[in-house]
Design a protein around this motif. Structure first.
Motif, short mmCIF file in Angstrom:
data_model
loop_
_atom_site.label_atom_id
_atom_site.label_comp_id
_atom_site.label_asym_id
_atom_site.label_seq_id
_atom_site.Cartn_x
_atom_site.Cartn_y
_atom_site.Cartn_z
N THR A 1 42.50 47.69 35.50
CA THR A 1 41.35 47.21 36.28
C THR A 1 41.83 46.34 37.43
O THR A 1 42.56 45.37 37.22
N ASP A 2 41.42 46.71 38.63
CA ASP A 2 41.74 45.91 39.82
C ASP A 2 40.87 44.66 39.79
O ASP A 2 39.65 44.75 39.88
N PRO A 3 41.46 43.46 39.66
CA PRO A 3 40.66 42.25 39.55
C PRO A 3 39.83 41.96 40.80
O PRO A 3 38.74 41.41 40.71
N THR A 4 40.32 42.35 41.97
CA THR A 4 39.56 42.13 43.20
C THR A 4 38.34 43.02 43.23
O THR A 4 37.22 42.57 43.51
N ASP A 5 38.51 44.30 42.90
CA ASP A 5 37.38 45.23 42.86
C ASP A 5 36.36 44.79 41.83
O ASP A 5 35.15 44.84 42.07
N ALA B 1 35.76 41.72 40.81
CA ALA B 1 35.07 40.52 41.30
C ALA B 1 34.02 40.88 42.35
O ALA B 1 32.90 40.37 42.34
N ILE B 2 34.36 41.79 43.26
CA ILE B 2 33.41 42.23 44.29
C ILE B 2 32.21 42.92 43.64
O ILE B 2 31.06 42.66 43.99
N THR B 3 32.46 43.80 42.68
CA THR B 3 31.38 44.51 41.99
C THR B 3 30.46 43.53 41.26
O THR B 3 29.24 43.67 41.29
N ARG B 4 31.02 42.50 40.64
CA ARG B 4 30.23 41.50 39.93
C ARG B 4 29.27 40.78 40.88
O ARG B 4 28.09 40.61 40.59
N VAL B 5 29.76 40.39 42.07
CA VAL B 5 28.92 39.71 43.06
C VAL B 5 27.84 40.65 43.58
O VAL B 5 26.66 40.28 43.67
#
Length: 133
Positions: free
Chosen positions: A105-109, A111-115
């Motif tokens: 899992t890409d942590p940046t992707d 985080a963006i999806t969560r927002v």
């Protein structure tokens, strides 16, 4: 598992420099390791890896940057032959350490999806209904 966050800076290849307009030298680019974060724990597979390009899907046609603290190299590697439950192929090279690409899992992707899901829940029904995310 989370994706490794190691980064390598790659200078432009000599042939690109030769074709560059005088006074406009191409900038180095960066590549982010695509392996799972635990791969450095494997003594024989400590190298980071990022796929740079694929020359047509033939065996060994994908060119990967492999690096560690001492060196960086570009190497052709065959694709991993593992398939997930939807019959989709792993996006990493054969013999890779850690999990297959669908397990990383890409942590940046993420985080963006969560927002975005919090701001626009109608666009992410799978996060509302199943309680996931």
């Amino acid at each position: 598992m989370k994706q490794c966050t190691a980064v390598v800076f790659l200078p432009p290849p000599d042939h690109v420099l030769a074709l560059a307009v005088p006074g406009h030298r191409p900038e180095p680019g960066h590549a982010l390791c695509e392996l799972g974060e635990d791969h450095e724990g494997h003594a024989d597979h400590a190298d980071h890896a990022a796929m740079l390009w694929d020359e047509g899907g033939r065996p060994g046609s994908a060119v990967w940057a492999r690096w560690n603290t001492e060196r960086t190299e570009l190497v052709p590697l065959p694709w991993c032959s593992a398939l997930d439950s939807r019959n989709e192929a792993c996006g990493l090279f054969a013999g890779h350490p850690s999990g297959h690409s669908w397990e990383v899992t890409d942590p940046t992707d993420e985080a963006i999806t969560r927002v975005l899901a919090a701001r626009h829940p109608h666009l992410f029904p799978e996060r509302r209904e199943g309680g996931g995310g």
